[in-house]
Design a protein around this motif. Structure first.
Motif, PDB file in Angstrom:
ATOM      1  N   ASP A  33       0.824  -1.214   0.000  1.00 51.28           N
ATOM      2  CA  ASP A  33       0.000   0.000   0.000  1.00 51.28           C
ATOM      3  C   ASP A  33       0.854   1.259   0.000  1.00 51.28           C
ATOM      4  OD1 ASP A  33      -2.495  -1.263  -0.115  1.00 51.28           O
ATOM      5  OD2 ASP A  33      -2.519  -1.561   2.054  1.00 51.28           O
ATOM      6  N   LEU A  34       1.985   1.226   0.680  1.00 49.27           N
ATOM      7  CA  LEU A  34       2.901   2.362   0.664  1.00 49.27           C
ATOM      8  C   LEU A  34       3.435   2.590  -0.746  1.00 49.27           C
ATOM      9  CD1 LEU A  34       4.482   4.537   2.236  1.00 49.27           C
ATOM     10  CD2 LEU A  34       6.265   2.812   2.597  1.00 49.27           C
ATOM     11  N   TRP A  35       3.799   1.524  -1.437  1.00 43.91           N
ATOM     12  CA  TRP A  35       4.309   1.646  -2.808  1.00 43.91           C
ATOM     13  C   TRP A  35       3.229   2.188  -3.744  1.00 43.91           C
ATOM     14  CZ3 TRP A  35       6.435  -3.954  -2.374  1.00 43.91           C
ATOM     15  CH2 TRP A  35       7.570  -3.961  -1.568  1.00 43.91           C
ATOM     16  N   LYS A  36       1.980   1.763  -3.528  1.00 38.79           N
ATOM     17  CA  LYS A  36       0.882   2.275  -4.358  1.00 38.79           C
ATOM     18  C   LYS A  36       0.673   3.767  -4.113  1.00 38.79           C
ATOM     19  CE  LYS A  36      -1.568  -2.086  -4.904  1.00 38.79           C
ATOM     20  NZ  LYS A  36      -2.815  -2.833  -4.645  1.00 38.79           N
ATOM     21  N   LEU A  37       0.781   4.185  -2.853  1.00 38.56           N
ATOM     22  CA  LEU A  37       0.686   5.611  -2.540  1.00 38.56           C
ATOM     23  C   LEU A  37       1.817   6.373  -3.230  1.00 38.56           C
ATOM     24  CD1 LEU A  37      -0.339   8.114  -0.969  1.00 38.56           C
ATOM     25  CD2 LEU A  37       1.187   7.398   0.896  1.00 38.56           C
ATOM     26  N   PHE A  38       3.020   5.847  -3.122  1.00 33.29           N
ATOM     27  CA  PHE A  38       4.170   6.491  -3.746  1.00 33.29           C
ATOM     28  C   PHE A  38       3.966   6.597  -5.262  1.00 33.29           C
ATOM     29  CE2 PHE A  38       8.548   6.434  -5.466  1.00 33.29           C
ATOM     30  CZ  PHE A  38       8.993   7.603  -4.893  1.00 33.29           C
ATOM     31  N   GLY A  39       3.398   5.569  -5.866  1.00 31.54           N
ATOM     32  CA  GLY A  39       3.121   5.604  -7.301  1.00 31.54           C
ATOM     33  C   GLY A  39       2.139   6.706  -7.665  1.00 31.54           C
ATOM     34  N   CYS A  40       1.103   6.862  -6.859  1.00 30.17           N
ATOM     35  CA  CYS A  40       0.111   7.926  -7.106  1.00 30.17           C
ATOM     36  C   CYS A  40       0.736   9.304  -6.967  1.00 30.17           C
ATOM     37  CB  CYS A  40      -1.065   7.789  -6.140  1.00 30.17           C
ATOM     38  SG  CYS A  40      -2.092   6.351  -6.412  1.00 30.17           S
ATOM     39  N   VAL A  41       1.545   9.484  -5.930  1.00 27.46           N
ATOM     40  CA  VAL A  41       2.179  10.785  -5.684  1.00 27.46           C
ATOM     41  C   VAL A  41       3.169  11.117  -6.800  1.00 27.46           C
ATOM     42  CG1 VAL A  41       3.713  12.080  -4.139  1.00 27.46           C
ATOM     43  CG2 VAL A  41       1.831  10.723  -3.201  1.00 27.46           C
ATOM     44  N   THR A  42       3.983  10.157  -7.201  1.00 30.96           N
ATOM     45  CA  THR A  42       4.959  10.444  -8.258  1.00 30.96           C
ATOM     46  C   THR A  42       4.281  10.668  -9.604  1.00 30.96           C
ATOM     47  OG1 THR A  42       5.397   8.076  -8.511  1.00 30.96           O
ATOM     48  CG2 THR A  42       6.935   9.328  -7.161  1.00 30.96           C
ATOM     49  N   ALA A  43       3.197   9.948  -9.878  1.00 30.40           N
ATOM     50  CA  ALA A  43       2.456  10.192 -11.122  1.00 30.40           C
ATOM     51  C   ALA A  43       1.892  11.611 -11.122  1.00 30.40           C
ATOM     52  CB  ALA A  43       1.340   9.170 -11.285  1.00 30.40           C
ATOM     53  N   TYR A  44       1.368  12.028  -9.980  1.00 33.19           N
ATOM     54  CA  TYR A  44       0.837  13.387  -9.862  1.00 33.19           C
ATOM     55  C   TYR A  44       1.943  14.413 -10.098  1.00 33.19           C
ATOM     56  CZ  TYR A  44      -1.233  17.574  -7.868  1.00 33.19           C
ATOM     57  OH  TYR A  44      -1.673  18.857  -7.676  1.00 33.19           O
ATOM     58  N   LEU A  45       3.070  14.254  -9.409  1.00 33.13           N
ATOM     59  CA  LEU A  45       4.176  15.204  -9.557  1.00 33.13           C
ATOM     60  C   LEU A  45       4.718  15.218 -10.982  1.00 33.13           C
ATOM     61  CD1 LEU A  45       6.072  14.561  -6.214  1.00 33.13           C
ATOM     62  CD2 LEU A  45       4.657  16.546  -6.801  1.00 33.13           C
ATOM     63  N   ALA A  46       4.858  14.040 -11.581  1.00 31.97           N
ATOM     64  CA  ALA A  46       5.378  13.963 -12.944  1.00 31.97           C
ATOM     65  C   ALA A  46       4.419  14.634 -13.929  1.00 31.97           C
ATOM     66  CB  ALA A  46       5.618  12.512 -13.335  1.00 31.97           C
ATOM     67  N   SER A  47       3.110  14.511 -13.695  1.00 30.91           N
ATOM     68  CA  SER A  47       2.144  15.145 -14.596  1.00 30.91           C
ATOM     69  C   SER A  47       2.174  16.667 -14.468  1.00 30.91           C
ATOM     70  CB  SER A  47       0.730  14.616 -14.335  1.00 30.91           C
ATOM     71  OG  SER A  47       0.196  15.137 -13.147  1.00 30.91           O
TER      72      SER A  47
END
Length: 82
Positions: A33-47
């Motif tokens: 779940d932590l990795w999934k959160l990190f994925g969401c945050v990095t996708a947001y920042l990258a966008s």
């Protein structure tokens, strides 16, 4: 290249998913779940800025802790070494 609509969709979906992921972690912490959160945050920042995810993966704790408020209420400025 991603279209503007795709980037806007990414931000919109991430802003919905991030609070849900945080709530799930508060109830029961798992690395997945932590990795999934990190994925969401990095996708947001990258966008937002167009950087590849590797930029965020290689950020140090010092770089994150030295973030400063930008001119807007919720803005932050992160200086990342390249």
């Amino acid at each position: 290249m991603h279209s503007i609509t795709e980037l806007q969709d990414c931000r919109r979906l991430a802003l919905v998913a991030i609070p849900k992921r945080l709530s799930k972690l508060e109830g029961h912490f798992t690395n997945i779940d932590l990795w999934k959160l990190f994925g969401c945050v990095t996708a947001y920042l990258a966008s937002l800025c167009g950087h590849r995810l590797g930029v965020f993966l290689n950020m140090t704790d010092v770089e994150v802790s030295q973030a400063v408020h930008g001119p807007e209420k919720d803005d932050y400025l992160l200086k990342v070494n390249t």
